[in-house]
Each structure stands twice: as structure tokens, then as C-alpha cells.
Design an enzyme around this catalytic site. Structure first.
Site, PDB file in Angstrom:
ATOM      1  N   HIS A 110       7.876   9.701 -27.661  1.00  0.00           N
ATOM      2  CA  HIS A 110       6.925  10.536 -26.838  1.00  0.00           C
ATOM      3  C   HIS A 110       6.987  12.139 -27.308  1.00  0.00           C
ATOM      4  O   HIS A 110       6.155  12.572 -27.842  1.00  0.00           O
ATOM      5  CB  HIS A 110       6.905  10.235 -25.256  1.00  0.00           C
ATOM      6  CG  HIS A 110       6.045  11.013 -24.624  1.00  0.00           C
ATOM      7  ND1 HIS A 110       4.492  10.876 -24.813  1.00  0.00           N
ATOM      8  CD2 HIS A 110       6.067  12.232 -23.982  1.00  0.00           C
ATOM      9  CE1 HIS A 110       4.201  11.808 -24.110  1.00  0.00           C
ATOM     10  NE2 HIS A 110       5.028  12.475 -23.569  1.00  0.00           N
TER      11      HIS A 110
ATOM     12  N   GLU B 118       9.175  18.656 -24.608  1.00  0.00           N
ATOM     13  CA  GLU B 118       8.332  18.922 -23.495  1.00  0.00           C
ATOM     14  C   GLU B 118       8.617  20.403 -22.726  1.00  0.00           C
ATOM     15  O   GLU B 118       7.747  21.080 -22.230  1.00  0.00           O
ATOM     16  CB  GLU B 118       8.592  18.018 -22.337  1.00  0.00           C
ATOM     17  CG  GLU B 118       7.909  16.651 -22.709  1.00  0.00           C
ATOM     18  CD  GLU B 118       6.577  16.373 -22.546  1.00  0.00           C
ATOM     19  OE1 GLU B 118       5.779  17.452 -22.261  1.00  0.00           O
ATOM     20  OE2 GLU B 118       5.843  15.350 -22.821  1.00  0.00           O
TER      21      GLU B 118
ATOM     22  N   HIS C 187      -0.520  16.668 -26.087  1.00  0.00           N
ATOM     23  CA  HIS C 187      -0.777  15.371 -25.841  1.00  0.00           C
ATOM     24  C   HIS C 187      -1.883  14.858 -26.250  1.00  0.00           C
ATOM     25  O   HIS C 187      -2.030  13.425 -26.418  1.00  0.00           O
ATOM     26  CB  HIS C 187      -0.433  15.385 -24.207  1.00  0.00           C
ATOM     27  CG  HIS C 187       0.746  15.346 -23.714  1.00  0.00           C
ATOM     28  ND1 HIS C 187       1.477  16.584 -23.756  1.00  0.00           N
ATOM     29  CD2 HIS C 187       1.882  14.609 -22.977  1.00  0.00           C
ATOM     30  CE1 HIS C 187       2.795  16.474 -23.049  1.00  0.00           C
ATOM     31  NE2 HIS C 187       2.790  15.424 -22.641  1.00  0.00           N
TER      32      HIS C 187
ATOM     33  N   ARG D  42      -3.712  21.922 -14.115  1.00  0.00           N
ATOM     34  CA  ARG D  42      -2.828  21.146 -14.638  1.00  0.00           C
ATOM     35  C   ARG D  42      -3.113  20.577 -15.928  1.00  0.00           C
ATOM     36  O   ARG D  42      -2.162  20.013 -16.539  1.00  0.00           O
ATOM     37  CB  ARG D  42      -2.623  19.897 -13.319  1.00  0.00           C
ATOM     38  CG  ARG D  42      -1.438  18.900 -13.705  1.00  0.00           C
ATOM     39  CD  ARG D  42      -1.253  17.824 -12.631  1.00  0.00           C
ATOM     40  NE  ARG D  42      -0.152  17.227 -12.971  1.00  0.00           N
ATOM     41  CZ  ARG D  42       0.332  16.333 -12.128  1.00  0.00           C
ATOM     42  NH1 ARG D  42       0.099  16.295 -10.943  1.00  0.00           N
ATOM     43  NH2 ARG D  42       1.571  15.684 -12.691  1.00  0.00           N
TER      44      ARG D  42
ATOM     45  N   ARG E 274       0.788  -1.233   0.003  1.00  0.00           N
ATOM     46  CA  ARG E 274      -0.094  -0.028  -0.046  1.00  0.00           C
ATOM     47  C   ARG E 274       0.821   1.161   0.014  1.00  0.00           C
ATOM     48  O   ARG E 274       0.444   2.371   0.317  1.00  0.00           O
ATOM     49  CB  ARG E 274      -1.073  -0.069   1.070  1.00  0.00           C
ATOM     50  CG  ARG E 274      -2.048  -1.193   1.201  1.00  0.00           C
ATOM     51  CD  ARG E 274      -3.044  -0.892   1.996  1.00  0.00           C
ATOM     52  NE  ARG E 274      -4.337  -1.755   1.848  1.00  0.00           N
ATOM     53  CZ  ARG E 274      -4.364  -2.977   2.886  1.00  0.00           C
ATOM     54  NH1 ARG E 274      -3.461  -3.032   3.738  1.00  0.00           N
ATOM     55  NH2 ARG E 274      -5.366  -3.783   2.654  1.00  0.00           N
TER      56      ARG E 274
ATOM     57  N   ASN F 251      -0.919  19.128 -20.508  1.00  0.00           N
ATOM     58  CA  ASN F 251      -1.131  18.028 -21.712  1.00  0.00           C
ATOM     59  C   ASN F 251      -1.223  18.757 -23.073  1.00  0.00           C
ATOM     60  O   ASN F 251      -1.519  18.194 -24.100  1.00  0.00           O
ATOM     61  CB  ASN F 251      -2.892  17.520 -21.338  1.00  0.00           C
ATOM     62  CG  ASN F 251      -2.785  16.836 -19.798  1.00  0.00           C
ATOM     63  OD1 ASN F 251      -1.870  15.725 -19.956  1.00  0.00           O
ATOM     64  ND2 ASN F 251      -3.708  16.812 -19.224  1.00  0.00           N
TER      65      ASN F 251
ATOM     66  N   LYS G  99       2.633  11.747 -11.273  1.00  0.00           N
ATOM     67  CA  LYS G  99       1.618  10.785 -12.346  1.00  0.00           C
ATOM     68  C   LYS G  99       2.502   9.507 -12.479  1.00  0.00           C
ATOM     69  O   LYS G  99       3.841   9.583 -13.022  1.00  0.00           O
ATOM     70  CB  LYS G  99       1.296  11.502 -13.400  1.00  0.00           C
ATOM     71  CG  LYS G  99       0.439  12.429 -13.474  1.00  0.00           C
ATOM     72  CD  LYS G  99      -0.007  12.790 -14.821  1.00  0.00           C
ATOM     73  CE  LYS G  99      -1.227  13.809 -14.784  1.00  0.00           C
ATOM     74  NZ  LYS G  99      -1.560  14.214 -16.510  1.00  0.00           N
TER      75      LYS G  99
ATOM     76  N   GLU H 198      -5.254  17.355 -11.169  1.00  0.00           N
ATOM     77  CA  GLU H 198      -5.562  17.659 -12.597  1.00  0.00           C
ATOM     78  C   GLU H 198      -6.983  17.743 -12.622  1.00  0.00           C
ATOM     79  O   GLU H 198      -7.674  17.252 -13.638  1.00  0.00           O
ATOM     80  CB  GLU H 198      -4.983  16.623 -13.641  1.00  0.00           C
ATOM     81  CG  GLU H 198      -5.166  16.971 -15.060  1.00  0.00           C
ATOM     82  CD  GLU H 198      -4.558  15.969 -16.160  1.00  0.00           C
ATOM     83  OE1 GLU H 198      -5.112  15.855 -17.188  1.00  0.00           O
ATOM     84  OE2 GLU H 198      -3.301  15.588 -15.703  1.00  0.00           O
TER      85      GLU H 198
ATOM     86  N   HIS I  85      -0.380  11.611 -27.872  1.00  0.00           N
ATOM     87  CA  HIS I  85      -0.828  10.332 -27.595  1.00  0.00           C
ATOM     88  C   HIS I  85      -1.531   9.454 -28.427  1.00  0.00           C
ATOM     89  O   HIS I  85      -1.295   8.053 -28.459  1.00  0.00           O
ATOM     90  CB  HIS I  85      -1.687  10.403 -26.106  1.00  0.00           C
ATOM     91  CG  HIS I  85      -0.865  10.596 -24.816  1.00  0.00           C
ATOM     92  ND1 HIS I  85      -1.471  11.078 -23.600  1.00  0.00           N
ATOM     93  CD2 HIS I  85       0.627  10.819 -24.729  1.00  0.00           C
ATOM     94  CE1 HIS I  85      -0.504  11.353 -22.636  1.00  0.00           C
ATOM     95  NE2 HIS I  85       0.657  10.947 -23.455  1.00  0.00           N
TER      96      HIS I  85
ATOM     97  N   LYS J   5       6.275  23.586 -13.872  1.00  0.00           N
ATOM     98  CA  LYS J   5       5.443  22.520 -13.645  1.00  0.00           C
ATOM     99  C   LYS J   5       5.067  22.428 -12.116  1.00  0.00           C
ATOM    100  O   LYS J   5       4.024  22.223 -11.730  1.00  0.00           O
ATOM    101  CB  LYS J   5       6.279  21.143 -13.970  1.00  0.00           C
ATOM    102  CG  LYS J   5       5.302  19.875 -13.645  1.00  0.00           C
ATOM    103  CD  LYS J   5       5.888  18.583 -14.485  1.00  0.00           C
ATOM    104  CE  LYS J   5       4.643  17.558 -14.439  1.00  0.00           C
ATOM    105  NZ  LYS J   5       4.964  16.380 -14.952  1.00  0.00           N
TER     106      LYS J   5
END
Length: 341
Positions: free
Chosen positions: A251, A177, A234, A227, A113, A231, A135, A223, A238, A213
Site C-alpha cells: 500500500h 505515509e 491515494h 480530512r 451494533r 488521501n 476508518k 471526511e 489505490h 492526523k
């Protein structure tokens, strides 16, 4: 330089310093069982440098590439930790790029956990972006980061010296990025790309990108709103990754392609020369219908609409909820020939 991510009980420091890899034990507690995750594309001496500073360290090397970021590898890492008798007081250390960081962080979040996780990024992309923010995820059935969590690292160690072993394409992949963040948040950062040779200013680019960031994540960790600007590029990017099977483009190259349709004409006139300067793609042989379909499975889709980020001028952004199909004309702007196939 020490950058503090202020997230209450989940706060942590991001340390940026040349030569830091050799002094990692001064920054993080390695006097316990340490599970070091790296990949086959990372120079072996980087993980060994951390191992040599551990009381009881174990290196696990995954295959390089996005294909390793899956549930099977996730399970393998958990089983490996269990076999070595890792406890809740032990830790996971990622030494590598975004795939290693995402996967290792997700493993750390799930094992017993949650145990401590430290990120030591070794690529431009991970040093600029993916190593911070919490993330963590794996891919499923070609859909990127579809299974994951928000799990903040305990500390991030960034040593720009390790970038010297990267090939030019990987450097450009990561700088994409930083361009992304510059467009939505920092005209001054964008001008560095226009006026300078980026690697001559890499320390400044890393620090400026991290601070952008950091500011965004501190305001919107999970997000829910702001936030989403991270993206930018993206949504289409993606989808291109999925449509091309994660094999044709890196990427950051897909993010570069994904930014172009989301800009005004005047901004595209400045963006495209920067992308070309960085040897990033501005056109791709893609199936417009397939890319559009992939967008419909994006995590940000709700009731057939996707939350997408647009920019009309440097340092600005707008988040809009739009029909997925309405992006087809924009996708055509970067498709060679502009036709579905």
C-alpha cells in the site's frame, strides 16, 4: 506519551511508549472476553502477550495480506465471536497492521451494533497512520475499503519496540505515509527524511505524524472537507493497487507512486530523492488506461469527477475536483515507458 483525540463522546487516548505491549492490561480492560485478531505475518508472541493478560481471551489469526480484508473473513470473525458467546460488554483487540486494524474495527462496529475496539498496531504504517481516525472497512471486487464505517477505537496502544521484527521493505512501506503527511502539513517532518536516517528518528516521526492526523480528524472526522488531505497520493495509489491485483506493491509503495504526479516540478525534485532514499518506487509497469478506469470507481468520485489532493510546495495542499480522465497524463509520469498497454 499520551495523545488525546478529542471527538466528543467518541474521544480516546493514543498511548505511545516503548515496552507498552507487556503492560497493555494497565491501559485497557482485559478482564472480560477479549477477541484478539492478528495475522500470520505478525510474530505470534505479540498476540500471546495480550492473551496472557486476559481473563478470557481468544486469538483468531487471519492470513497475511490485503486478500483477507473481505466480506468472507468479516463473516468468519463474526461467527467466531458468536460461537464463543461474546456480549456487548466484551471487546475486540487488533494486534497487527492496517489490514488487521481495518477488519477488526469493522467487525467490532457490526457485532451487536457495536462493541469496544482497541487497536495495537505492529507495523510502521499502522502506527503512523491507519490505527487512528476511525476508518474501518473491507474490500469488494478489488475496490479498496469500499464497504465500511467510521468507528473510533476506545484506545490505541503504540509500542515502537515491536517494529524491530519488521523487514526493511515493510518499514519503508509505512514511512511513505509519514512522507505523505509531511508534504501537505509539515516541512520540518519532511526535512527529517532528507537529513536523517528515518529509523534513528522513528519515535519522533510517529509522534509528529499522529499529531498531524489527530488535528485533521478532530476538525473533520467524517471526511467532508479537510480530512481529504490525508488521501494525498491515494487517488492514483489505490488505483495502482487494484490494477496490479494487490500483489506487486504494498500500500505505501502505491501511495509513494501516487504522490509524484500530484506535486509541482520543484516539489518532485525534493520528493523523489526521499522516496529513493527509502527504497520506495518512483516508476511502475502499469496500464495507464486500467489505472484511470479504477480511479473512476473511487469513493470520492461524484458526477464523473474525483476529489484529488495536489501540493505545489512543502506544507501546502490544494483539493480539486477534476475529471477522472484528466489524470491520465499524470499517471503516465510514473508508468515505465509512459504508454498504455
Amino acid at each position: 506519551m499520551n495523545i488525546h483525540m478529542n471527538l466528543g463522546k467518541d474521544s480516546y487516548d493514543i498511548v505511545v511508549e516503548r515496552g507498552l505491549l507487556k503492560r497493555a492490561s494497565e491501559e485497557i480492560n482485559l478482564q472480560r472476553k477479549v477477541f484478539i485478531v492478528t495475522d500470520s505475518g505478525v510474530p505470534k508472541e505479540y498476540a500471546k502477550e495480550i492473551l496472557n493478560q486476559c481473563r478470557d481471551g481468544h486469538i483468531f489469526t487471519i492470513a497475511q495480506g490485503e486478500e483477507s480484508k473481505n466480506l468472507k473473513t468479516f463473516e468468519t470473525l463474526l461467527r467466531e465471536m458468536l460461537s464463543y458467546g461474546f456480549s456487548r460488554s466484551d471487546c475486540v483487540v487488533a494486534v497487527g497492521g492496517g489490514v488487521v486494524g481495518d477488519l477488526s474495527g469493522f467487525v467490532a462496529s457490526a457485532y451487536m451494533r457495536g462493541i469496544e475496539f482497541y487497536n495495537i498496531p505492529t507495523t510502521v504504517l499502522s502506527q503512523i497512520d491507519s490505527s487512528i481516525g476511525g476508518k474501518v472497512a473491507v474490500d469488494l471486487d478489488g475496490y479498496k475499503n469500499i464497504i465500511g464505517a467510521f468507528y473510533q477505537p476506545s484506545k490505541v496502544l503504540i509500542d515502537p519496540d515491536v517494529l524491530k521484527t519488521l523487514p526493511p521493505r515493510q518499514i519503508s512501506n509505512g514511512l511513505s505515509e509519514a512522507v505523505k503527511m509531511a508534504i501537505t502539513c509539515d516541512e520540518e517532518l519532511f526535512e527529517i527524511f532528507e537529513k536523517n536516517e528515518p529509523m534513528d528518528s522513528i519515535d519522533e516521526i510517529i509522534i509528529k505524524s499522529l499529531n498531524i492526523k489527530k488535528s485533521v480528524v478532530e476538525q473533520d472526522e467524517k471526511e467532508m472537507g479537510l480530512r481529504k488531505i490525508l488521501n494525498f497520493g491515494h487517488t492514483i495509489g489505490h488505483a495502482i493497487e487494484k490494477e496490479t491485483g494487490f500483489s506487486s506493491f504494498y500500500h505505501g509503495e502505491c501511495v509513494a507512486l501516487g504522490m509524484i504526479p500530484m506535486c509541482s516540478d520543484s516539489l518532485k525534485a525534493r520528493l523523489i530523492p526521499v522516496l529513493e532514499k527509502l527504497s520506495l518506487p518512483t516508476k511502475a509497469d502499469i496500464n495507464i488506461d486500467s489505472v484511470s478506469k479504477a480511479i473512476s470507481h473511487d469513493k470520492k468520485v461524484k458526477d464523473g469527477k474525483v476529489s484529488a489532493v495536489f501540493s505545489d510546495r512543502l506544507g501546502s495542499f490544494e483539493i480539486k475536483s477534476i475529471e477522472c480522465d484528466s489524470l491520465k497524463d499524470r499517471i503516465a509520469l510514473i508508468a515505465k515507458g509512459g504508454n498504455s498497454r
